[in-house]
Design an enzyme around this catalytic site. Sequence first.
Site, short mmCIF file in Angstrom:
data_model
loop_
_atom_site.label_atom_id
_atom_site.label_comp_id
_atom_site.label_asym_id
_atom_site.label_seq_id
_atom_site.Cartn_x
_atom_site.Cartn_y
_atom_site.Cartn_z
CG ASP A 135 1.55 -3.66 6.82
OD1 ASP A 135 2.68 -3.28 7.16
OD2 ASP A 135 1.31 -4.21 5.72
CG MET A 181 -3.49 1.46 0.54
SD MET A 181 -3.87 2.29 2.12
CE MET A 181 -5.60 2.73 1.87
CG HIS A 204 6.13 -8.08 2.55
ND1 HIS A 204 6.36 -6.79 2.95
CD2 HIS A 204 7.31 -8.74 2.64
CE1 HIS A 204 7.64 -6.65 3.24
NE2 HIS A 204 8.23 -7.82 3.08
CG ASP A 234 3.12 -7.96 7.14
OD1 ASP A 234 3.26 -9.15 7.46
OD2 ASP A 234 3.61 -7.49 6.09
#
Length: 329
Positions: free
Chosen positions: A15, A28, A174, A179
Amino acid sequence: MAARTARPSLYISVDIEADGPIPGPYSMISFGASVAGRQDGASYTAADPEQLTFYRELRPISEKFVPEALAVSGLDRDRLVREGADPAVAMTEFRAWVREVSAGAQPVMCGYPASFDWTFLYWYLIHFGADSPFGHSGCLDMKTLYATKARVPLRAAVKGRMPRALLSRRRHTHHALDDAIEQAELMSNLMLWTPPEPEPEANPGAGAEARSPRITHLSWGRIEAEGLAPGKDFRLYPGGGRPWDWSEHGTRHEPGIQPQEVREFLDLGVTAVVLSQGMDKRLGIAPQTLEALRAAGVEVHVAETTEAVEVYNRLAATERVAGLFHSTC
């Protein structure tokens, strides 16, 4: 000549959290990975998803970011600029970790949905080192896996419509590692799941509990909907609804309805969303909200509240529709 025996596959749930829609212009900012399980031929063995994990928070690679995307993760971008891991170092460490945990097997990245997470992960692996331990296509999408096994359209492959036994009991926070671990459990449950045989004939009453409630009354400051107590603002969706609290996701008249307001609708597999602008059309819609819905292939209707109610009630008769309704200005 003897047939070649395929190597076992090691499924790694990944994730990522990002501050924008695509890598390169955007960053990212964190990613987590968890070993979900191993497939050897027809046999799948689930792993403890907390046992073999990897997590890094990354220094952003550009000055561009989308505030709404950044807000999803809850990470402080200024802190990441100062303290985040160098992406090249993090990717080197991640490659080494993947190869270590997948020794003797072919590593396969799996995600929910894989398309977004794989796009960022593969771009970073190639941009910062030109090498991916997963190859160029070693990813598996859990939504597609469920749609194929359940024999449902891809749009219906959402957690809100999956059998409860398939879902992890962990919260979706999140936080990338949380996750990844949650979705590792989903992956193993999907791999081990044998769907029931379909009924020979469709049951006309099936799915009635998931019908979107109709709005039965609208006036200034008051909305009434089936099965709900009257209120001022509502969020309605297949199977029910609840009062719409603007403070939950920071919605205000300007810049308008925030993207987080509609994410729940996407998880419910809706085909259409109706967004009301208020009785005097003073409630705006953030552009990112419309982009998120359209990117998911959802039909979007934006209108003054009276008109929005008419559109919603018409769609509720035949579709999985959701809506946000504001009964004053």
